[in-house]
Enzyme design. Structure first.
Site, short mmCIF file in Angstrom:
data_model
loop_
_atom_site.label_atom_id
_atom_site.label_comp_id
_atom_site.label_asym_id
_atom_site.label_seq_id
_atom_site.Cartn_x
_atom_site.Cartn_y
_atom_site.Cartn_z
CB CYS A 1 -15.70 24.19 -8.51
SG CYS A 1 -15.13 25.07 -9.95
CG HIS B 1 -19.18 26.88 -8.01
ND1 HIS B 1 -20.37 26.34 -8.80
CD2 HIS B 1 -18.05 26.54 -8.50
CE1 HIS B 1 -19.64 25.62 -9.73
NE2 HIS B 1 -18.05 25.68 -9.54
CB THR C 1 -23.73 25.49 -7.07
OG1 THR C 1 -22.71 25.96 -8.07
CG2 THR C 1 -22.90 24.60 -6.56
#
Lengths: 213, 162
Positions: free
Chosen positions: B29, B46, B23
């Site tokens: 995040c 995520h 990711t």
């Protein structure tokens, strides 16, 4: 209520006008600052899902220098001015007359950073004050914050408010560029305006095109 | 075949060796990897927000919130044949990209995400083997279920492995 389904083409056109007016003033400000011809592209207003956001900022590995301002007032939202790192380098080198300044490796020289922050402040400020004059809405930008990092990591910060109501964002994006000659230009930066979810109705209302319930 | 499974923002997915999973651009995040070293099956989420109760969405994307994403991830892993008793976790992200003097709650979302993920993993009885969280840099992460290594790339410090 799902905002997406209630927004019509003419609403998107109005948002384009918002980008036009804001970035137009910012381009003039940058033009005065650099004494060069700065032009802008027709703003793009896109409804993008979070998965598409990465492409919007030029891919996941794209590194930018970004100025971020939180907008408070009648239409809260987030605003970013992003420059490709090389453009930021050139810009700062011109402004502080130091050929050695670059953002390729930290630690970055303090003087250059504050110059960059100030440029961001001037540009974002002229964008927002034009917008405020046009809409008669009060917009109070926060002190600008600066970051040099992956574009997507930075922009995701501006999506937090929106992420609470959905998985998409309406992004008003305007590119400003320097005209080198008739056939070539250099990107100077991108503005991204991301109003909070509740702000759209107020913007449309202020501009005389309310959304149907 | 070195296929890399991509996980988008507020998204989750699973992979099995020789696949890898990745990711990009984690800011505030948090990227969570749950893996099973025996079957070499792993999953990545995520995560954008700590708890689903702050969401006001009409339709809910469970992958977005720490408290709901990990349940879905575990379920997917089990469906693939991984065994919950062997689950371990690694996490990265949760940074504070911008420093503000006026600290609204949203500005502290990175650390809150990290706390929420830790709490949820504890509830699921999954041990955290390694983590690289906080700071002020964006991260791109890639997990290789073959070696159980999580490689982390930042703009300022290059690539590291945990």
């Amino acid at each position: 209520m799902d905002l997406v389904n209630r927004i019509k083409d003419y609403h998107l056109d109005i948002l384009k006008e918002v980008g036009n007016i804001g970035a137009g003033h910012a381009a003039t400000a940058l033009s005065n600052l650099l004494n060069k011809t700065i032009d802008m592209k027709v703003p793009a207003v896109r409804l993008v899902s979070f998965n598409e956001i990465t492409e919007l900022v030029g891919g996941s590995e794209n590194v930018v220098a970004a100025i971020y301002l939180r907008i408070e007032g009648e239409v809260p939202g987030n605003m970013f001015f992003m420059l490709p790192v090389n453009e930021a380098n050139t810009l700062i080198q011109q402004l502080i007359v130091d050929k050695n300044f670059n953002l390729n490796h930290p630690p970055y020289p303090e003087l250059g950073l504050s110059a960059l922050q100030e440029v961001g402040n001037i540009l974002a400020g002229s964008y927002l004050s034009a917008l405020s004059d046009f809409t008669k809405l009060t917009l109070q930008p926060s002190v600008p914050a600066l970051s040099v990092d992956m574009a997507i990591a930075i922009l995701s910060y501006g999506l937090l408010e929106l992420s609470q109501v959905g998985d998409y964002a309406i992004v008003i994006e305007t590119e400003i560029l320097e005209i080198v000659d008739e056939s070539s230009h250099k990107t100077k930066g991108h503005f991204f305006l991301l109003p909070d979810p509740d702000s759209y109705e107020k913007i449309f209302h202020a501009l005389g095109v309310p959304i149907d319930e | 075949m070195n296929e890399v499974i991509k996980v988008g923002m507020a998204d989750l997915n699973v992979a099995k060796s020789p696949q890898k999973i990745r990711t990009s651009g984690l800011g505030s995040c948090v990227g969570v990897v749950i893996y099973d070293e025996v079957t070499k099956i792993c999953g990545m989420a995520h995560i954008m927000l700590p708890v689903s109760s702050i969401g006001k969405a009409v339709s809910m994307n469970k992958a977005k919130y720490a408290d709901t994403a990990l349940d879905v991830l575990v379920e997917k892993l089990v469906k693939q044949g991984a065994k919950p008793t062997r689950f371990r976790a690694k996490l990265a992200g949760g940074s504070q990209m911008f420093k503000f003097t006026t600290s609204s709650e949203m500005m502290r979302i990175g650390p809150r995400n990290v706390d929420a993920v830790r709490e949820k993993l504890k509830e699921l009885r999954i041990n955290i083997i390694a983590e690289d969280v906080g700071g002020s840099s964006g991260r791109t992460i890639e997990f290789d279920p073959e070696t159980s290594k999580l490689s982390i790339r930042t703009v300022s410090q290059g690539v590291s492995e945990i």
